[in-house]
Design a protein around this motif. Structure first.
Motif, PDB file in Angstrom:
ATOM      1  N   UNK A   1       0.970  -1.081  -0.060  1.00  0.00           N
ATOM      2  CA  UNK A   1      -0.059  -0.025  -0.143  1.00  0.00           C
ATOM      3  C   UNK A   1       0.789   1.272   0.040  1.00  0.00           C
ATOM      4  N   UNK A   2       2.206   1.089   0.238  1.00  0.00           N
ATOM      5  CA  UNK A   2       3.003   2.271   0.196  1.00  0.00           C
ATOM      6  C   UNK A   2       3.362   2.760   1.700  1.00  0.00           C
ATOM      7  N   UNK A   3       2.591   2.018   2.663  1.00  0.00           N
ATOM      8  CA  UNK A   3       2.857   2.422   4.032  1.00  0.00           C
ATOM      9  C   UNK A   3       4.347   1.962   4.477  1.00  0.00           C
ATOM     10  N   UNK A   4       5.131   2.926   5.104  1.00  0.00           N
ATOM     11  CA  UNK A   4       6.351   2.381   5.837  1.00  0.00           C
ATOM     12  C   UNK A   4       6.386   1.614   6.927  1.00  0.00           C
ATOM     13  N   UNK A   5       6.643   0.402   6.984  1.00  0.00           N
ATOM     14  CA  UNK A   5       6.621  -0.483   8.199  1.00  0.00           C
ATOM     15  C   UNK A   5       7.632  -0.419   9.177  1.00  0.00           C
ATOM     16  N   UNK A   6       8.875  -0.252   8.685  1.00  0.00           N
ATOM     17  CA  UNK A   6      10.056  -0.207   9.401  1.00  0.00           C
ATOM     18  C   UNK A   6      11.135   0.411   8.914  1.00  0.00           C
ATOM     19  N   UNK A   7      11.962   0.795   9.653  1.00  0.00           N
ATOM     20  CA  UNK A   7      13.247   1.586   8.990  1.00  0.00           C
ATOM     21  C   UNK A   7      14.316   1.574  10.128  1.00  0.00           C
ATOM     22  N   UNK A   8      15.314   1.100   9.566  1.00  0.00           N
ATOM     23  CA  UNK A   8      16.565   1.179  10.603  1.00  0.00           C
ATOM     24  C   UNK A   8      17.960   1.475   9.996  1.00  0.00           C
ATOM     25  N   UNK A   9      18.921   1.783  10.471  1.00  0.00           N
ATOM     26  CA  UNK A   9      20.178   2.016  10.195  1.00  0.00           C
ATOM     27  C   UNK A   9      21.010   0.651  10.443  1.00  0.00           C
ATOM     28  N   UNK A  10      21.980   0.474   9.479  1.00  0.00           N
ATOM     29  CA  UNK A  10      22.926  -0.664   9.639  1.00  0.00           C
ATOM     30  C   UNK A  10      23.876  -0.529  11.050  1.00  0.00           C
ATOM     31  N   UNK A  11      24.292  -1.466  11.494  1.00  0.00           N
ATOM     32  CA  UNK A  11      25.478  -1.455  12.459  1.00  0.00           C
ATOM     33  C   UNK A  11      26.823  -1.286  11.988  1.00  0.00           C
ATOM     34  N   UNK A  12      27.882  -1.246  12.632  1.00  0.00           N
ATOM     35  CA  UNK A  12      29.179  -0.955  12.158  1.00  0.00           C
ATOM     36  C   UNK A  12      29.717  -2.313  11.401  1.00  0.00           C
ATOM     37  N   UNK A  13      29.093  -3.373  11.639  1.00  0.00           N
ATOM     38  CA  UNK A  13      29.301  -4.448  10.836  1.00  0.00           C
ATOM     39  C   UNK A  13      28.531  -4.620   9.522  1.00  0.00           C
ATOM     40  N   UNK A  14      27.639  -3.802   9.336  1.00  0.00           N
ATOM     41  CA  UNK A  14      26.898  -3.722   8.117  1.00  0.00           C
ATOM     42  C   UNK A  14      25.333  -4.719   8.475  1.00  0.00           C
ATOM     43  N   UNK A  15      25.133  -4.979   9.546  1.00  0.00           N
ATOM     44  CA  UNK A  15      24.098  -5.927   9.868  1.00  0.00           C
ATOM     45  C   UNK A  15      22.915  -5.160  10.123  1.00  0.00           C
ATOM     46  N   UNK A  16      21.610  -5.603   9.725  1.00  0.00           N
ATOM     47  CA  UNK A  16      20.282  -4.893  10.113  1.00  0.00           C
ATOM     48  C   UNK A  16      19.402  -6.093  10.559  1.00  0.00           C
TER      49      UNK A  16
END
Length: 134
Positions: free
Chosen positions: A68-83
Protein backbone atom coordinates in the motif's frame (compact mmCIF):
# COMPACT_ATOMS: atom_id res chain seq x y z
CA UNK A 1 7.54 -27.60 41.59
CA UNK A 2 6.98 -26.22 45.07
CA UNK A 3 3.40 -25.23 45.98
CA UNK A 4 4.46 -21.68 46.86
CA UNK A 5 5.95 -21.22 43.34
CA UNK A 6 2.53 -21.84 41.73
CA UNK A 7 0.60 -19.46 44.00
CA UNK A 8 -0.49 -15.99 42.82
CA UNK A 9 -2.53 -13.42 44.73
CA UNK A 10 -6.14 -13.33 43.47
CA UNK A 11 -5.93 -9.72 42.25
CA UNK A 12 -2.88 -10.54 40.11
CA UNK A 13 -4.31 -13.83 38.84
CA UNK A 14 -7.42 -11.99 37.57
CA UNK A 15 -5.29 -9.45 35.68
CA UNK A 16 -3.01 -11.95 33.95
CA UNK A 17 -4.09 -13.49 30.63
CA UNK A 18 -5.34 -17.02 30.98
CA UNK A 19 -3.78 -19.51 28.57
CA UNK A 20 -6.28 -21.03 26.21
CA UNK A 21 -6.22 -24.64 25.19
CA UNK A 22 -5.75 -24.97 21.46
CA UNK A 23 -7.18 -27.85 19.49
CA UNK A 24 -4.71 -29.69 17.26
CA UNK A 25 -4.61 -28.58 13.64
CA UNK A 26 -6.44 -30.96 11.36
CA UNK A 27 -6.58 -31.00 7.60
CA UNK A 28 -9.54 -29.07 6.15
CA UNK A 29 -12.22 -30.97 4.25
CA UNK A 30 -11.40 -31.68 0.60
CA UNK A 31 -11.97 -28.72 -1.71
CA UNK A 32 -11.28 -26.00 0.87
CA UNK A 33 -8.00 -24.07 0.71
CA UNK A 34 -5.48 -24.91 3.40
CA UNK A 35 -4.35 -22.07 5.65
CA UNK A 36 -1.75 -24.22 7.40
CA UNK A 37 1.08 -22.79 5.26
CA UNK A 38 -0.30 -19.25 5.13
CA UNK A 39 2.18 -16.83 6.73
CA UNK A 40 0.83 -15.07 9.81
CA UNK A 41 2.22 -13.16 12.75
CA UNK A 42 5.21 -10.91 13.13
CA UNK A 43 8.47 -12.00 11.54
CA UNK A 44 11.78 -10.37 10.63
CA UNK A 45 14.02 -9.63 7.68
CA UNK A 46 17.71 -9.51 8.55
CA UNK A 47 21.10 -9.68 6.94
CA UNK A 48 24.18 -7.66 6.01
CA UNK A 49 24.77 -4.71 3.72
CA UNK A 50 28.15 -4.89 2.00
CA UNK A 51 30.09 -3.11 -0.73
CA UNK A 52 31.00 -4.85 -3.98
CA UNK A 53 34.38 -5.54 -2.35
CA UNK A 54 32.69 -7.25 0.62
CA UNK A 55 33.24 -4.46 3.16
CA UNK A 56 30.38 -3.63 5.58
CA UNK A 57 28.31 -0.50 4.94
CA UNK A 58 27.78 1.03 8.37
CA UNK A 59 25.75 4.09 7.38
CA UNK A 60 23.01 2.44 5.28
CA UNK A 61 19.34 3.05 6.07
CA UNK A 62 16.95 0.22 5.22
CA UNK A 63 13.21 0.66 4.87
CA UNK A 64 10.49 -1.99 4.62
CA UNK A 65 7.41 -0.81 2.69
CA UNK A 66 3.99 -2.49 2.40
CA UNK A 67 2.28 -2.89 -1.00
CA UNK A 68 0.00 0.00 0.00
CA UNK A 69 3.06 2.28 0.27
CA UNK A 70 3.01 2.41 4.06
CA UNK A 71 6.45 2.43 5.70
CA UNK A 72 6.48 -0.49 8.14
CA UNK A 73 9.97 -0.33 9.61
CA UNK A 74 13.18 1.65 9.14
CA UNK A 75 16.63 0.97 10.61
CA UNK A 76 20.26 1.96 10.18
CA UNK A 77 22.92 -0.70 9.77
CA UNK A 78 25.36 -1.38 12.58
CA UNK A 79 29.15 -1.05 12.23
CA UNK A 80 29.37 -4.61 10.82
CA UNK A 81 26.71 -3.81 8.18
CA UNK A 82 24.03 -5.90 9.87
CA UNK A 83 20.36 -4.94 10.04
CA UNK A 84 17.07 -6.34 11.29
CA UNK A 85 13.59 -5.20 10.24
CA UNK A 86 10.22 -6.26 11.58
CA UNK A 87 7.49 -7.41 9.18
CA UNK A 88 3.98 -7.44 10.67
CA UNK A 89 2.88 -10.49 8.70
CA UNK A 90 4.21 -12.68 5.93
CA UNK A 91 3.73 -11.37 2.42
CA UNK A 92 5.29 -9.30 -0.33
CA UNK A 93 7.16 -6.10 0.57
CA UNK A 94 9.56 -3.57 -0.90
CA UNK A 95 12.98 -3.46 0.76
CA UNK A 96 14.94 -0.26 0.03
CA UNK A 97 18.44 0.78 1.09
CA UNK A 98 20.25 4.10 0.88
CA UNK A 99 23.72 5.14 1.99
CA UNK A 100 26.03 8.06 1.32
CA UNK A 101 28.36 7.43 -1.64
CA UNK A 102 26.32 4.40 -2.83
CA UNK A 103 23.58 3.96 -5.39
CA UNK A 104 20.08 3.54 -3.89
CA UNK A 105 18.95 -0.09 -3.89
CA UNK A 106 15.46 -1.66 -3.82
CA UNK A 107 13.93 -5.09 -4.36
CA UNK A 108 10.61 -6.82 -3.93
CA UNK A 109 10.93 -9.53 -1.27
CA UNK A 110 8.57 -12.20 0.01
CA UNK A 111 8.50 -12.84 3.73
CA UNK A 112 7.14 -16.13 5.03
CA UNK A 113 6.49 -17.55 8.44
CA UNK A 114 10.19 -17.83 9.32
CA UNK A 115 12.73 -15.01 9.48
CA UNK A 116 14.11 -14.06 6.07
CA UNK A 117 17.87 -13.66 5.66
CA UNK A 118 18.51 -11.11 2.91
CA UNK A 119 22.05 -9.84 2.35
CA UNK A 120 22.54 -7.05 -0.13
CA UNK A 121 25.37 -5.37 -2.01
CA UNK A 122 25.55 -1.64 -2.70
CA UNK A 123 27.48 -0.29 -5.66
CA UNK A 124 29.32 3.03 -5.71
CA UNK A 125 27.37 6.13 -6.63
CA UNK A 126 28.05 7.07 -10.21
CA UNK A 127 29.42 10.55 -10.76
CA UNK A 128 26.99 12.91 -12.42
CA UNK A 129 27.65 13.04 -16.15
CA UNK A 130 28.77 16.44 -17.43
CA UNK A 131 26.12 18.30 -19.37
CA UNK A 132 26.70 18.54 -23.09
CA UNK A 133 25.87 21.70 -24.94
CA UNK A 134 22.98 21.29 -27.36
Amino acid sequence: MEAWARWLPGWLDRRLPQPALVAPVTAPPTGEPSTEDAPTGTTVVHGFVRTEEGMPVADAVLTLVAPSGTRLDRVATLADGSYILSAPIGGSYLLAATARAYEPWSRRITVGRDPLVHDLTLGPQEAASPSHPA
